[in-house]
Design a protein around this motif. Structure first.
Motif, PDB file in Angstrom:
ATOM      1  N   PRO A  88       0.627  -1.260  -0.026  1.00 44.29           N
ATOM      2  CA  PRO A  88      -0.088   0.035   0.141  1.00 44.29           C
ATOM      3  C   PRO A  88       0.895   1.329  -0.012  1.00 44.29           C
ATOM      4  O   PRO A  88       2.046   1.301   0.344  1.00 44.29           O
ATOM      5  N   GLY A  89       0.288   2.035  -0.707  1.00 40.96           N
ATOM      6  CA  GLY A  89       1.138   3.560  -0.735  1.00 40.96           C
ATOM      7  C   GLY A  89       1.359   4.439   0.286  1.00 40.96           C
ATOM      8  O   GLY A  89       1.004   5.631   0.489  1.00 40.96           O
ATOM      9  N   LYS A  90       1.967   3.874   1.328  1.00 47.04           N
ATOM     10  CA  LYS A  90       2.413   4.879   2.507  1.00 47.04           C
ATOM     11  C   LYS A  90       3.727   5.819   2.396  1.00 47.04           C
ATOM     12  O   LYS A  90       3.722   6.575   2.997  1.00 47.04           O
ATOM     13  N   GLU A  91       4.525   5.168   1.398  1.00 48.45           N
ATOM     14  CA  GLU A  91       5.846   5.769   1.006  1.00 48.45           C
ATOM     15  C   GLU A  91       5.948   6.059  -0.460  1.00 48.45           C
ATOM     16  O   GLU A  91       5.434   5.212  -1.136  1.00 48.45           O
ATOM     17  N   THR A  92       6.763   7.248  -0.589  1.00 42.48           N
ATOM     18  CA  THR A  92       7.042   7.346  -2.008  1.00 42.48           C
ATOM     19  C   THR A  92       8.613   7.562  -2.204  1.00 42.48           C
ATOM     20  O   THR A  92       9.303   8.049  -1.396  1.00 42.48           O
ATOM     21  N   GLN A  93       9.233   6.663  -2.936  1.00 41.53           N
ATOM     22  CA  GLN A  93      10.789   6.550  -3.240  1.00 41.53           C
ATOM     23  C   GLN A  93      10.863   7.370  -4.382  1.00 41.53           C
ATOM     24  O   GLN A  93      10.229   7.339  -5.298  1.00 41.53           O
ATOM     25  N   VAL A  94      11.875   8.290  -3.970  1.00 35.01           N
ATOM     26  CA  VAL A  94      12.020   9.448  -5.000  1.00 35.01           C
ATOM     27  C   VAL A  94      13.237   9.351  -5.616  1.00 35.01           C
ATOM     28  O   VAL A  94      14.389   8.955  -5.033  1.00 35.01           O
ATOM     29  N   TYR A  95      13.345   9.131  -7.098  1.00 42.04           N
ATOM     30  CA  TYR A  95      14.534   8.772  -7.884  1.00 42.04           C
ATOM     31  C   TYR A  95      14.822  10.138  -8.798  1.00 42.04           C
ATOM     32  O   TYR A  95      13.835  10.549  -9.231  1.00 42.04           O
ATOM     33  N   MET A  96      16.103  10.147  -9.091  1.00 43.73           N
ATOM     34  CA  MET A  96      16.275  11.095 -10.322  1.00 43.73           C
ATOM     35  C   MET A  96      16.731  10.072 -11.419  1.00 43.73           C
ATOM     36  O   MET A  96      17.351   9.024 -11.036  1.00 43.73           O
ATOM     37  N   TYR A  97      16.039  10.137 -12.465  1.00 42.77           N
ATOM     38  CA  TYR A  97      16.292   9.113 -13.760  1.00 42.77           C
ATOM     39  C   TYR A  97      16.880   9.943 -14.983  1.00 42.77           C
ATOM     40  O   TYR A  97      16.775  11.087 -15.128  1.00 42.77           O
ATOM     41  N   ARG A  98      17.669   9.126 -15.740  1.00 42.90           N
ATOM     42  CA  ARG A  98      18.162   9.475 -16.899  1.00 42.90           C
ATOM     43  C   ARG A  98      18.083   8.672 -17.977  1.00 42.90           C
ATOM     44  O   ARG A  98      18.707   7.549 -17.540  1.00 42.90           O
ATOM     45  N   ILE A  99      17.516   8.807 -18.978  1.00 43.87           N
ATOM     46  CA  ILE A  99      17.372   7.942 -20.089  1.00 43.87           C
ATOM     47  C   ILE A  99      18.399   8.160 -21.373  1.00 43.87           C
ATOM     48  O   ILE A  99      18.548   9.309 -21.620  1.00 43.87           O
ATOM     49  N   THR A 100      19.224   7.018 -21.619  1.00 42.89           N
ATOM     50  CA  THR A 100      20.212   7.303 -22.929  1.00 42.89           C
ATOM     51  C   THR A 100      19.736   6.625 -23.834  1.00 42.89           C
ATOM     52  O   THR A 100      19.201   5.474 -23.579  1.00 42.89           O
ATOM     53  N   VAL A 101      19.928   7.165 -25.021  1.00 45.45           N
ATOM     54  CA  VAL A 101      19.653   6.371 -26.231  1.00 45.45           C
ATOM     55  C   VAL A 101      20.810   6.306 -27.032  1.00 45.45           C
ATOM     56  O   VAL A 101      21.800   7.047 -27.183  1.00 45.45           O
ATOM     57  N   PHE A 102      21.030   4.805 -27.431  1.00 47.19           N
ATOM     58  CA  PHE A 102      22.012   4.575 -28.277  1.00 47.19           C
ATOM     59  C   PHE A 102      21.477   3.718 -29.570  1.00 47.19           C
ATOM     60  O   PHE A 102      20.441   3.006 -29.356  1.00 47.19           O
ATOM     61  N   GLU A 103      22.252   3.881 -30.713  1.00 50.86           N
ATOM     62  CA  GLU A 103      21.553   2.874 -31.840  1.00 50.86           C
ATOM     63  C   GLU A 103      22.754   2.455 -32.627  1.00 50.86           C
ATOM     64  O   GLU A 103      23.944   2.797 -32.848  1.00 50.86           O
TER      65      GLU A 103
END
Length: 239
Positions: free
Chosen positions: A148-163
């Motif tokens: 149940p949602g009693k806590e929120t985990q906070v993250y910084m995210y970075r998406i990398t794109v490679f091809e």
């Protein structure tokens, strides 16, 4: 849990009953992990072993690119040399063939069980943007809530794109910033405003909340599946 070495097929005693014992112990441990809704790292290991087995079965060779990043080139070349010696030994090769024929469907069933669990968890994730979403989505904040949602985990995210020549790939890195105890006065929007005041490195960040509607382990299922779901969600926004 009980793990299976990368080169389990070729190392040690090449004997059908012995390899069967190793395999069944590993698959039982994987089944127990899935029973606790713990997908990772066992699911990715299962996929790796299954792909490698199919490479040997179909092409009678080992392909370096099919191995996970953790295996080094030196380890791979050593494994390939071992396999070449085995191919030259008809009796040993017959044992290998028997092991492959026995193991392939079992790995297939285990991978399918993992995929079903993955899909089940993913279907019960709710993703939504927090506040105004900027044009640039590849960097920002992720608010993740288990059930149940009693806590929120906070993250910084970075998406990398490679091809490469044929395909475009997206990867994601996350950094855990804090755990926030939720309350009526702390909405996702309020939390985003607070982050903007506290952290100056992202002046106009994309922010997304992912909420699980079912109880699943955070580190072993929810976080890795949420990360992949966010990558797909962001890719759709960019399309």
């Amino acid at each position: 849990m009980n793990t299976l070495p990368i080169n389990w097929l070729t190392e040690g005693l090449i004997d059908f009953e012995y390899k069967k014992y190793l395999l069944l112990a590993y698959l039982q441990a994987a089944k127990e992990e899935f029973g606790q809704q713990r997908l990772y790292p066992v699911f990715s290991d299962l996929i790796m072993h299954y792909r490698n087995l199919l490479q040997v079965k179909e092409h009678k060779k080992l392909v370096y690119e099919s191995f996970p990043q953790r295996i080094s080139r030196a380890d791979f070349e050593k494994l390939e040399l071992v396999y070449e010696k085995i191919v030259a030994d008809d009796e040993t090769m017959q044992q290998i063939e028997e092991i492959i024929q026995y193991a392939s469907p079992l790995f297939g069933e285990a991978v399918e069980s993992g995929k079903e669990l993955y899909d089940f968890v993913e279907r019960h994730l709710e993703i939504s943007p927090v506040g105004i979403t900027p044009i640039y989505h590849n960097e920002g904040y992720l608010f993740l809530e288990a059930f149940p949602g009693k806590e929120t985990q906070v993250y910084m995210y970075r998406i990398t794109v490679f091809e490469n020549t044929y395909e475009k790939y997206r990867g994601i890195n996350t950094q855990h910033l804090q755990t926030v105890r939720r309350g009526l006065a702390i909405t996702h929007e309020n939390l985003k405003v607070r982050l903007l005041r506290e952290r100056q490195e992202l002046p106009n960040p994309a922010t997304f909340a992912i909420v699980s509607k079912i109880p699943v382990p955070l580190e072993h299922s929810l976080l890795p599946i949420a990360k992949r779901s966010l990558v797909k969600y962001v890719a759709q926004l960019a399309a």
